[in-house]
Design an enzyme around this catalytic site. Sequence first.
Site, PDB file in Angstrom:
ATOM      1  CG  LEU A  65      -2.015  -1.054   1.222  1.00 17.88           C
ATOM      2  CD1 LEU A  65      -2.684  -1.135   2.576  1.00 17.88           C
ATOM      3  CD2 LEU A  65      -3.038  -0.743   0.135  1.00 17.88           C
ATOM      4  CB  SER A  66       4.489   1.832   0.420  1.00 13.58           C
ATOM      5  OG  SER A  66       4.583   1.235   1.692  1.00 13.58           O
TER       6      SER A  66
ATOM      7  CE  LYS B 201      10.475  -3.801   7.282  1.00 11.96           C
ATOM      8  NZ  LYS B 201       9.549  -3.539   8.394  1.00 11.96           N
TER       9      LYS B 201
ATOM     10  CG  ASP C  94       8.769  -0.575  10.747  1.00  8.04           C
ATOM     11  OD1 ASP C  94       8.050  -0.022   9.902  1.00  8.04           O
ATOM     12  OD2 ASP C  94       9.469  -1.576  10.495  1.00  8.04           O
TER      13      ASP C  94
ATOM     14  N   GLY D 284       5.035 -11.300  20.699  1.00  9.40           N
ATOM     15  CA  GLY D 284       5.915 -11.478  19.548  1.00  9.40           C
ATOM     16  C   GLY D 284       7.312 -11.014  19.871  1.00  9.40           C
TER      17      GLY D 284
ATOM     18  N   GLY E  54       9.738 -10.952  16.976  1.00 10.94           N
ATOM     19  CA  GLY E  54      10.383 -10.875  15.669  1.00 10.94           C
ATOM     20  C   GLY E  54      10.826  -9.443  15.380  1.00 10.94           C
ATOM     21  N   GLY E  55      11.041  -9.159  14.094  1.00 15.28           N
ATOM     22  CA  GLY E  55      11.550  -7.846  13.696  1.00 15.28           C
ATOM     23  C   GLY E  55      10.624  -6.708  14.111  1.00 15.28           C
ATOM     24  CB  ALA E  56       6.982  -6.206  13.774  1.00 15.24           C
TER      25      ALA E  56
HETATM   26  P1  ATR Z   1       8.016  -9.540  11.659  1.00 18.45           P
HETATM   27  O1  ATR Z   1       9.169  -8.905  10.966  1.00 18.45           O
HETATM   28  O2  ATR Z   1       6.678  -9.179  11.067  1.00 18.45           O
HETATM   29  O3  ATR Z   1       8.061  -9.356  13.125  1.00 18.45           O
HETATM   30  P2  ATR Z   1       9.001 -12.200  12.106  1.00 18.45           P
HETATM   31  O4  ATR Z   1      10.317 -11.642  12.499  1.00 18.45           O
HETATM   32  O5  ATR Z   1       8.953 -13.413  11.224  1.00 18.45           O
HETATM   33  O6  ATR Z   1       8.121 -11.113  11.347  1.00 18.45           O
HETATM   34  O7  ATR Z   1       8.166 -12.483  13.457  1.00 18.45           O
HETATM   35  C1  ATR Z   1       6.907 -13.090  13.452  1.00 18.45           C
HETATM   36  C2  ATR Z   1       6.385 -13.161  14.893  1.00 18.45           C
HETATM   37  O8  ATR Z   1       5.078 -13.762  14.869  1.00 18.45           O
HETATM   38  C3  ATR Z   1       7.230 -14.040  15.795  1.00 18.45           C
HETATM   39  O9  ATR Z   1       7.172 -13.518  17.110  1.00 18.45           O
HETATM   40  C4  ATR Z   1       6.511 -15.394  15.712  1.00 18.45           C
HETATM   41  O10 ATR Z   1       6.713 -16.237  16.816  1.00 18.45           O
HETATM   42  P3  ATR Z   1       7.991 -17.264  16.865  1.00 18.45           P
HETATM   43  O11 ATR Z   1       9.185 -16.400  17.123  1.00 18.45           O
HETATM   44  O12 ATR Z   1       7.679 -18.164  17.990  1.00 18.45           O
HETATM   45  O13 ATR Z   1       8.027 -17.922  15.511  1.00 18.45           O
HETATM   46  C5  ATR Z   1       5.081 -14.922  15.698  1.00 18.45           C
HETATM   47  N1  ATR Z   1       4.153 -15.923  15.135  1.00 18.45           N
HETATM   48  C6  ATR Z   1       3.949 -16.206  13.833  1.00 18.45           C
HETATM   49  N2  ATR Z   1       2.995 -17.170  13.690  1.00 18.45           N
HETATM   50  C7  ATR Z   1       2.586 -17.490  14.942  1.00 18.45           C
HETATM   51  C8  ATR Z   1       1.615 -18.384  15.486  1.00 18.45           C
HETATM   52  N3  ATR Z   1       0.858 -19.155  14.702  1.00 18.45           N
HETATM   53  N4  ATR Z   1       1.455 -18.425  16.826  1.00 18.45           N
HETATM   54  C9  ATR Z   1       2.198 -17.643  17.642  1.00 18.45           C
HETATM   55  N5  ATR Z   1       3.131 -16.756  17.193  1.00 18.45           N
HETATM   56  C10 ATR Z   1       3.328 -16.686  15.860  1.00 18.45           C
END
Ligand code: ATR
Length: 285
Positions: free
Chosen positions: A21-22, A71, A107, A132, A134-136
């Site tokens: 959407l950017s 990223k 972000d 979570g 992850g990166g976000a």
């Molecule tokens: P982003 O850059 O969007 O943060 P990412 O680094 O792949 O993407 O991180 C995804 C996050 O969603 C992680 O915290 C992941 O949990 P894990 O580290 O345990 O994999 C979480 N996540 C994705 N699918 C999930 C699910 N079905 N249940 C619980 N957590 C989930």
Amino acid sequence: MRLDGSTGLTGIIGQPVAHTLSPVLQNTAFDFLGLNWVYLAFEVSPEHLSQAVLGLSACGCRGLNVTMPHKREVLPLLDELSDTARLVGAANTIEFRNGRMVGHNTDGPGFMKSLEADAGFRPEGKSALVLGAGGAARSLVAALAGGGARSIKILNRDASKAEILVGLMAARFQHCSFAVERQFELDLSEFDLVVNATSVGMENNPGLPVPVSTLRPGQIVYDIVYWPLQTELLRAAKARGATIVNGLQMLLHQGAESFSIWTGKAAPIKEMAAALLERAEKGLI
Ligand code: ATR
């Protein structure tokens, strides 16, 4: 929009990018402010990342957004990093400044702007639960701690990732207490803010990231997932009287921050928001 010999080029690199959407956001802003700039989406595979970035730089590109899966991998290609990009280990924005490429991460700042604009929330002295790791999540935790949050708990399916994130942030922010939460069945009522930074709730990953029966009025529940517009988490939080914010607002504000980095101008938020919502409501994401 009229393209000519002096149109400034900006864009986004990622894979996939067809549904981003950017371009809606940035081209709306350029049009509204009468800037002779254009924003395009470039599908770039990991093996072509370096060629793409250096090539766009050589072509006089004015600004780039960087999205999945580049990223983190883009960092070694850049000449300089902002403090935030360095701390979170990822850049979503490249500024081309006097022949140098500077990496930023908008972000976290976008998330903070939207928290204030959409929920009237400032993190000073507040407690947050971030779902979570992850990166976000990394960007959001850094932004909340940098904004003065008093305590942040992180709950992730893979607890070892939450431990790494807590270690990283605790070393940087001494005023904030960080902890790994291991219980999914926890009392959510103790937090001022609950943020979903997992992909749970997206159309292809439906469901709730945590049980929500303990949410209460007066809390802010933020979901970085932006499609569907109302995730299961946000629906449940609203039903329990919490204030809810959808991830589209973070997308809007991170884009506005990138716009300002490239152009030096304040972004026309209202117009960008209207264009984004119109596109989202058409279901074209
Ligand atoms: P982003 O850059 O969007 O943060 P990412 O680094 O792949 O993407 O991180 C995804 C996050 O969603 C992680 O915290 C992941 O949990 P894990 O580290 O345990 O994999 C979480 N996540 C994705 N699918 C999930 C699910 N079905 N249940 C619980 N957590 C989930």
